[in-house]
Motif scaffolding. Sequence first.
Motif, short mmCIF file in Angstrom:
data_model
loop_
_atom_site.label_atom_id
_atom_site.label_comp_id
_atom_site.label_asym_id
_atom_site.label_seq_id
_atom_site.Cartn_x
_atom_site.Cartn_y
_atom_site.Cartn_z
N GLY A 86 0.82 -1.27 0.01
CA GLY A 86 0.16 0.01 0.04
C GLY A 86 0.63 1.16 0.06
O GLY A 86 0.38 2.41 0.14
N GLN A 87 2.04 1.06 -0.09
CA GLN A 87 3.06 2.41 -0.20
C GLN A 87 2.47 3.21 -1.48
O GLN A 87 2.17 2.52 -2.55
N ARG A 88 2.45 4.53 -1.37
CA ARG A 88 1.80 5.20 -2.26
C ARG A 88 2.92 5.81 -3.11
O ARG A 88 3.97 6.72 -2.57
N LEU A 89 3.04 5.61 -4.46
CA LEU A 89 3.89 5.57 -5.32
C LEU A 89 3.49 6.39 -6.67
O LEU A 89 2.35 6.38 -6.80
N GLY A 90 4.50 6.87 -7.37
CA GLY A 90 3.95 7.67 -8.51
C GLY A 90 5.42 7.64 -9.61
O GLY A 90 6.47 7.44 -9.04
N LEU A 91 5.16 7.60 -10.89
CA LEU A 91 6.10 7.58 -11.88
C LEU A 91 5.99 9.05 -12.66
O LEU A 91 4.77 9.29 -12.82
N VAL A 92 7.12 9.56 -12.79
CA VAL A 92 6.93 11.08 -13.48
C VAL A 92 7.84 11.04 -14.77
O VAL A 92 9.04 10.52 -14.70
N SER A 93 7.40 11.48 -15.86
CA SER A 93 8.11 11.65 -17.18
C SER A 93 9.10 12.78 -17.21
O SER A 93 8.66 13.70 -16.52
N ASP A 94 10.28 12.28 -17.39
CA ASP A 94 11.27 13.45 -17.73
C ASP A 94 11.57 14.08 -19.13
O ASP A 94 12.48 14.41 -19.57
N GLY A 143 13.19 21.21 -11.33
CA GLY A 143 12.78 19.87 -12.49
C GLY A 143 12.32 19.07 -11.41
O GLY A 143 12.21 19.01 -10.45
N THR A 144 11.97 17.66 -12.12
CA THR A 144 11.58 16.68 -11.28
C THR A 144 12.35 16.16 -10.03
O THR A 144 11.90 15.89 -9.03
#
Length: 317
Positions: free
Chosen positions: A123-131, A198-199
Amino acid sequence: MEIKGIHHVSAITKYAQENHDFYTNVLGMRLVKKTVNQDDPSMYHLFYADAEGSAGTDFTFFEIPMLGNTYEGTNSISTTTLRVPDDEAIDFWQERLHSEELEVDPVTERFGRRMLFFRDPEGQRLGLVSDENNEGVAPGVRWESSDIPVSKAIQGLGPVYFTVPHLEPTAQVLTETLGFKQLDNESNIYRFQAGKGGTGGEIHVIADASLPKERPGQGSVHHAAFRVKDREELEQWVERVQDAGLINSGLVDRHYFQSLYFREPNHILIELATDGPGFDVDEPMDSLGEALSLPPFLENRREEIEENLKPIRQHKN
Protein backbone atom coordinates in the motif's frame (compact mmCIF):
# COMPACT_ATOMS: atom_id res chain seq x y z
CA MET A 1 24.24 27.44 1.01
CA GLU A 2 21.72 25.83 -1.29
CA ILE A 3 19.51 22.76 -1.18
CA LYS A 4 20.52 20.89 -4.34
CA GLY A 5 17.41 18.73 -4.63
CA ILE A 6 15.97 15.56 -3.17
CA HIS A 7 18.50 13.25 -1.49
CA HIS A 8 16.44 10.23 -0.43
CA VAL A 9 13.11 9.10 0.97
CA SER A 10 12.93 6.59 3.83
CA ALA A 11 9.80 4.49 4.23
CA ILE A 12 8.62 1.54 6.31
CA THR A 13 8.06 -2.07 5.33
CA LYS A 14 6.77 -5.03 7.30
CA TYR A 15 8.46 -7.65 5.11
CA ALA A 16 12.07 -7.08 4.01
CA GLN A 17 12.15 -10.07 1.62
CA GLU A 18 8.94 -9.13 -0.20
CA ASN A 19 10.03 -5.49 -0.25
CA HIS A 20 13.36 -6.46 -1.81
CA ASP A 21 11.66 -8.63 -4.40
CA PHE A 22 9.28 -5.87 -5.48
CA TYR A 23 11.75 -3.00 -5.72
CA THR A 24 14.45 -5.05 -7.48
CA ASN A 25 12.40 -7.51 -9.57
CA VAL A 26 9.32 -5.44 -10.45
CA LEU A 27 10.68 -1.87 -10.39
CA GLY A 28 14.19 -2.86 -11.46
CA MET A 29 16.04 -0.70 -8.94
CA ARG A 30 19.45 -1.68 -7.61
CA LEU A 31 19.88 -2.71 -3.97
CA VAL A 32 22.94 -0.56 -3.22
CA LYS A 33 23.14 -1.03 0.54
CA LYS A 34 21.94 -3.76 2.85
CA THR A 35 22.48 -2.48 6.35
CA VAL A 36 20.61 -1.90 9.62
CA ASN A 37 18.85 0.98 11.28
CA GLN A 38 21.75 2.65 13.07
CA ASP A 39 19.45 3.65 15.93
CA ASP A 40 18.02 0.11 16.24
CA PRO A 41 20.30 -2.51 14.65
CA SER A 42 17.71 -5.25 15.12
CA MET A 43 15.97 -4.07 11.94
CA TYR A 44 17.12 -3.97 8.33
CA HIS A 45 17.64 -0.72 6.46
CA LEU A 46 17.56 -1.35 2.71
CA PHE A 47 18.61 1.22 0.09
CA TYR A 48 17.41 1.00 -3.52
CA ALA A 49 18.86 3.45 -6.04
CA ASP A 50 20.37 3.90 -9.47
CA ALA A 51 23.37 1.97 -10.82
CA GLU A 52 25.84 4.00 -8.73
CA GLY A 53 23.85 4.73 -5.58
CA SER A 54 23.79 8.42 -6.48
CA ALA A 55 22.34 11.01 -4.12
CA GLY A 56 18.87 11.87 -5.36
CA THR A 57 18.01 8.29 -6.36
CA ASP A 58 17.79 6.49 -2.99
CA PHE A 59 14.49 5.02 -1.82
CA THR A 60 15.14 3.35 1.52
CA PHE A 61 13.13 1.10 3.83
CA PHE A 62 13.24 0.22 7.50
CA GLU A 63 11.83 -3.23 8.26
CA ILE A 64 9.48 -3.30 11.28
CA PRO A 65 7.86 -6.77 11.39
CA MET A 66 5.28 -5.97 14.10
CA LEU A 67 3.90 -2.99 12.19
CA GLY A 68 0.18 -2.22 11.95
CA ASN A 69 -1.71 -0.62 9.08
CA THR A 70 -1.38 2.99 7.93
CA TYR A 71 -4.43 5.22 8.36
CA GLU A 72 -3.82 7.86 5.73
CA GLY A 73 -4.20 11.57 6.26
CA THR A 74 -2.40 14.85 6.86
CA ASN A 75 0.90 15.68 8.54
CA SER A 76 2.48 13.08 6.30
CA ILE A 77 4.82 12.41 3.42
CA SER A 78 2.01 10.99 1.36
CA THR A 79 3.54 9.95 -1.98
CA THR A 80 7.02 9.19 -3.32
CA THR A 81 7.54 9.54 -7.05
CA LEU A 82 10.21 8.03 -9.27
CA ARG A 83 11.61 9.48 -12.48
CA VAL A 84 11.46 7.66 -15.82
CA PRO A 85 13.08 8.88 -19.05
CA ASP A 86 10.10 9.94 -21.15
CA ASP A 87 6.38 9.73 -21.86
CA GLU A 88 6.78 6.39 -23.66
CA ALA A 89 8.24 4.91 -20.49
CA ILE A 90 5.04 5.81 -18.64
CA ASP A 91 3.08 3.61 -21.06
CA PHE A 92 5.56 0.78 -20.57
CA TRP A 93 5.21 0.99 -16.79
CA GLN A 94 1.43 1.22 -16.90
CA GLU A 95 1.32 -2.12 -18.75
CA ARG A 96 3.97 -3.70 -16.50
CA LEU A 97 2.30 -2.66 -13.25
CA HIS A 98 -1.11 -3.83 -14.45
CA SER A 99 0.43 -7.21 -15.29
CA GLU A 100 1.56 -7.42 -11.64
CA GLU A 101 -2.08 -6.89 -10.57
CA LEU A 102 -1.19 -3.78 -8.58
CA GLU A 103 -3.49 -0.89 -7.72
CA VAL A 104 -2.78 1.53 -10.60
CA ASP A 105 -4.53 4.83 -11.39
CA PRO A 106 -5.06 6.08 -14.96
CA VAL A 107 -2.21 8.08 -16.48
CA THR A 108 -2.63 11.74 -15.60
CA GLU A 109 -0.87 15.04 -16.25
CA ARG A 110 0.32 17.31 -13.45
CA PHE A 111 2.34 20.50 -13.85
CA GLY A 112 2.83 19.66 -17.52
CA ARG A 113 4.24 16.16 -16.95
CA ARG A 114 2.76 12.73 -17.53
CA MET A 115 2.41 10.84 -14.26
CA LEU A 116 1.26 7.39 -13.19
CA PHE A 117 0.24 6.82 -9.57
CA PHE A 118 0.12 3.34 -8.05
CA ARG A 119 0.72 1.37 -4.85
CA ASP A 120 3.20 -1.32 -3.97
CA PRO A 121 1.97 -4.61 -2.43
CA GLU A 122 1.99 -3.05 1.06
CA GLY A 123 0.00 0.00 0.00
CA GLN A 124 3.00 2.34 -0.26
CA ARG A 125 1.80 5.36 -2.27
CA LEU A 126 4.00 5.75 -5.33
CA GLY A 127 4.10 7.59 -8.63
CA LEU A 128 6.13 7.65 -11.82
CA VAL A 129 6.92 10.96 -13.49
CA SER A 130 8.11 11.50 -17.06
CA ASP A 131 11.34 13.40 -17.67
CA GLU A 132 10.29 13.97 -21.32
CA ASN A 133 10.72 17.75 -21.19
CA ASN A 134 12.54 17.99 -17.88
CA GLU A 135 15.16 20.61 -17.15
CA GLY A 136 16.96 20.89 -13.83
CA VAL A 137 18.52 18.34 -11.50
CA ALA A 138 20.20 15.65 -13.60
CA PRO A 139 18.86 12.08 -13.43
CA GLY A 140 20.80 9.15 -12.05
CA VAL A 141 22.49 6.34 -14.00
CA ARG A 142 19.91 3.74 -15.01
CA TRP A 143 20.47 0.22 -13.70
CA GLU A 144 20.35 -2.57 -16.28
CA SER A 145 17.72 -5.06 -15.17
CA SER A 146 17.00 -8.42 -16.79
CA ASP A 147 13.55 -7.66 -18.19
CA ILE A 148 13.32 -3.84 -18.14
CA PRO A 149 14.86 -1.99 -21.09
CA VAL A 150 17.42 0.60 -20.01
CA SER A 151 15.45 3.10 -22.11
CA LYS A 152 12.48 2.66 -19.73
CA ALA A 153 14.31 2.24 -16.41
CA ILE A 154 13.79 4.32 -13.27
CA GLN A 155 16.41 7.05 -12.99
CA GLY A 156 15.93 8.69 -9.60
CA LEU A 157 13.47 10.28 -7.23
CA GLY A 158 10.83 12.66 -8.52
CA PRO A 159 8.72 15.17 -6.58
CA VAL A 160 7.94 14.18 -3.00
CA TYR A 161 4.40 14.86 -1.76
CA PHE A 162 3.60 16.34 1.63
CA THR A 163 -0.03 16.39 2.81
CA VAL A 164 -0.78 19.01 5.46
CA PRO A 165 -3.91 20.60 6.95
CA HIS A 166 -2.62 24.15 6.41
CA LEU A 167 -0.13 25.26 3.77
CA GLU A 168 1.39 28.34 5.41
CA PRO A 169 3.55 26.82 8.20
CA THR A 170 5.15 24.26 5.88
CA ALA A 171 5.58 26.82 3.08
CA GLN A 172 7.32 29.17 5.49
CA VAL A 173 9.91 26.58 6.48
CA LEU A 174 10.47 25.48 2.88
CA THR A 175 10.94 29.01 1.57
CA GLU A 176 12.34 31.07 4.45
CA THR A 177 14.48 28.45 6.19
CA LEU A 178 15.45 26.05 3.42
CA GLY A 179 15.41 28.46 0.48
CA PHE A 180 12.89 26.68 -1.74
CA LYS A 181 11.09 28.83 -4.31
CA GLN A 182 7.30 28.61 -4.36
CA LEU A 183 6.13 28.16 -7.94
CA ASP A 184 2.56 27.50 -9.06
CA ASN A 185 -0.33 25.36 -7.93
CA GLU A 186 -2.98 23.11 -9.42
CA SER A 187 -6.04 23.27 -7.20
CA ASN A 188 -4.82 22.49 -3.66
CA ILE A 189 -1.42 21.10 -4.77
CA TYR A 190 1.38 23.64 -4.38
CA ARG A 191 4.79 23.28 -6.04
CA PHE A 192 8.12 24.25 -4.43
CA GLN A 193 11.52 24.11 -6.11
CA ALA A 194 15.08 23.78 -4.80
CA GLY A 195 18.42 24.05 -6.59
CA LYS A 196 18.21 23.63 -10.36
CA GLY A 197 14.61 22.45 -9.99
CA GLY A 198 12.89 20.04 -12.31
CA THR A 199 11.59 16.65 -11.27
CA GLY A 200 14.58 15.97 -9.00
CA GLY A 201 14.23 19.22 -7.09
CA GLU A 202 10.56 19.64 -6.22
CA ILE A 203 8.25 19.20 -3.26
CA HIS A 204 4.51 19.16 -3.92
CA VAL A 205 2.42 20.15 -0.92
CA ILE A 206 -1.24 19.10 -0.75
CA ALA A 207 -3.24 21.31 1.64
CA ASP A 208 -6.42 19.63 2.89
CA ALA A 209 -7.85 20.47 6.32
CA SER A 210 -10.74 18.02 5.85
CA LEU A 211 -8.55 14.95 6.33
CA PRO A 212 -7.71 13.30 9.66
CA LYS A 213 -4.12 13.18 10.86
CA GLU A 214 -2.26 10.21 9.43
CA ARG A 215 -1.43 7.27 11.69
CA PRO A 216 1.69 5.73 10.16
CA GLY A 217 2.27 2.01 9.76
CA GLN A 218 3.00 -0.52 7.05
CA GLY A 219 3.48 1.32 3.76
CA SER A 220 4.03 4.79 5.22
CA VAL A 221 6.99 7.16 4.84
CA HIS A 222 9.26 8.01 7.75
CA HIS A 223 11.13 11.03 6.40
CA ALA A 224 12.34 12.87 3.31
CA ALA A 225 15.89 14.11 2.87
CA PHE A 226 17.27 16.98 0.81
CA ARG A 227 20.77 17.32 -0.63
CA VAL A 228 23.48 19.63 0.70
CA LYS A 229 27.00 19.87 -0.66
CA ASP A 230 29.22 18.64 2.18
CA ARG A 231 29.78 18.48 5.93
CA GLU A 232 31.03 22.07 6.15
CA GLU A 233 27.84 23.36 4.57
CA LEU A 234 25.73 21.05 6.71
CA GLU A 235 27.23 22.61 9.84
CA GLN A 236 25.97 25.97 8.59
CA TRP A 237 22.53 24.44 8.05
CA VAL A 238 22.54 23.26 11.67
CA GLU A 239 22.93 26.89 12.75
CA ARG A 240 20.21 28.10 10.39
CA VAL A 241 17.72 25.47 11.53
CA GLN A 242 18.49 26.26 15.16
CA ASP A 243 18.09 30.00 14.51
CA ALA A 244 14.66 29.25 13.01
CA GLY A 245 13.62 27.75 16.33
CA LEU A 246 13.20 24.23 14.98
CA ILE A 247 14.02 21.37 17.35
CA ASN A 248 16.69 19.29 15.63
CA SER A 249 19.17 16.45 15.99
CA GLY A 250 22.33 18.40 15.38
CA LEU A 251 24.85 16.86 12.99
CA VAL A 252 24.65 13.05 12.82
CA ASP A 253 27.29 10.94 11.05
CA ARG A 254 25.52 8.17 9.08
CA HIS A 255 28.82 6.85 7.63
CA TYR A 256 27.57 7.05 4.03
CA PHE A 257 26.56 10.71 4.49
CA GLN A 258 26.18 13.23 7.29
CA SER A 259 22.70 14.30 8.34
CA LEU A 260 20.57 16.81 10.21
CA TYR A 261 16.99 16.00 11.25
CA PHE A 262 14.16 18.31 12.26
CA ARG A 263 10.37 18.53 12.16
CA GLU A 264 8.56 21.38 10.46
CA PRO A 265 5.38 22.81 12.11
CA ASN A 266 3.06 20.24 10.47
CA HIS A 267 5.19 17.53 12.11
CA ILE A 268 6.79 16.18 8.93
CA LEU A 269 10.30 14.85 9.57
CA ILE A 270 12.88 16.42 7.25
CA GLU A 271 16.52 15.45 6.87
CA LEU A 272 19.34 17.38 5.26
CA ALA A 273 22.07 15.03 4.01
CA THR A 274 25.42 15.43 2.31
CA ASP A 275 26.06 13.97 -1.14
CA GLY A 276 29.06 11.99 0.09
CA PRO A 277 31.08 10.06 0.93
CA GLY A 278 28.69 7.57 -0.70
CA PHE A 279 27.81 3.89 -0.56
CA ASP A 280 31.14 2.66 -1.95
CA VAL A 281 32.99 3.87 1.14
CA ASP A 282 32.90 0.34 2.59
CA GLU A 283 32.32 -2.02 -0.37
CA PRO A 284 33.21 -2.05 -4.10
CA MET A 285 30.83 -0.33 -6.51
CA ASP A 286 30.33 -3.53 -8.51
CA SER A 287 29.11 -5.50 -5.46
CA LEU A 288 27.07 -2.89 -3.62
CA GLY A 289 24.31 -4.34 -1.47
CA GLU A 290 25.40 -7.98 -1.72
CA ALA A 291 26.72 -8.32 1.86
CA LEU A 292 25.51 -6.84 5.13
CA SER A 293 27.27 -3.51 5.65
CA LEU A 294 27.68 -2.05 9.11
CA PRO A 295 29.02 1.35 10.13
CA PRO A 296 32.30 1.17 12.10
CA PHE A 297 30.65 1.71 15.48
CA LEU A 298 28.50 -1.42 14.98
CA GLU A 299 31.15 -3.67 13.44
CA ASN A 300 32.12 -5.23 16.79
CA ARG A 301 28.49 -6.44 17.11
CA ARG A 302 28.33 -8.05 13.66
CA GLU A 303 27.87 -11.63 14.87
CA GLU A 304 25.04 -10.66 17.22
CA ILE A 305 23.36 -8.46 14.59
CA GLU A 306 23.55 -11.10 11.84
CA GLU A 307 22.10 -13.75 14.14
CA ASN A 308 19.03 -11.57 14.74
CA LEU A 309 18.37 -10.81 11.05
CA LYS A 310 16.59 -13.15 8.68
CA PRO A 311 18.72 -13.54 5.53
CA ILE A 312 17.39 -11.88 2.38
CA ARG A 313 17.52 -13.96 -0.79
CA GLN A 314 18.99 -11.88 -3.59
CA HIS A 315 19.12 -12.36 -7.31
CA LYS A 316 21.56 -10.94 -9.86
CA ASN A 317 19.97 -8.51 -12.32
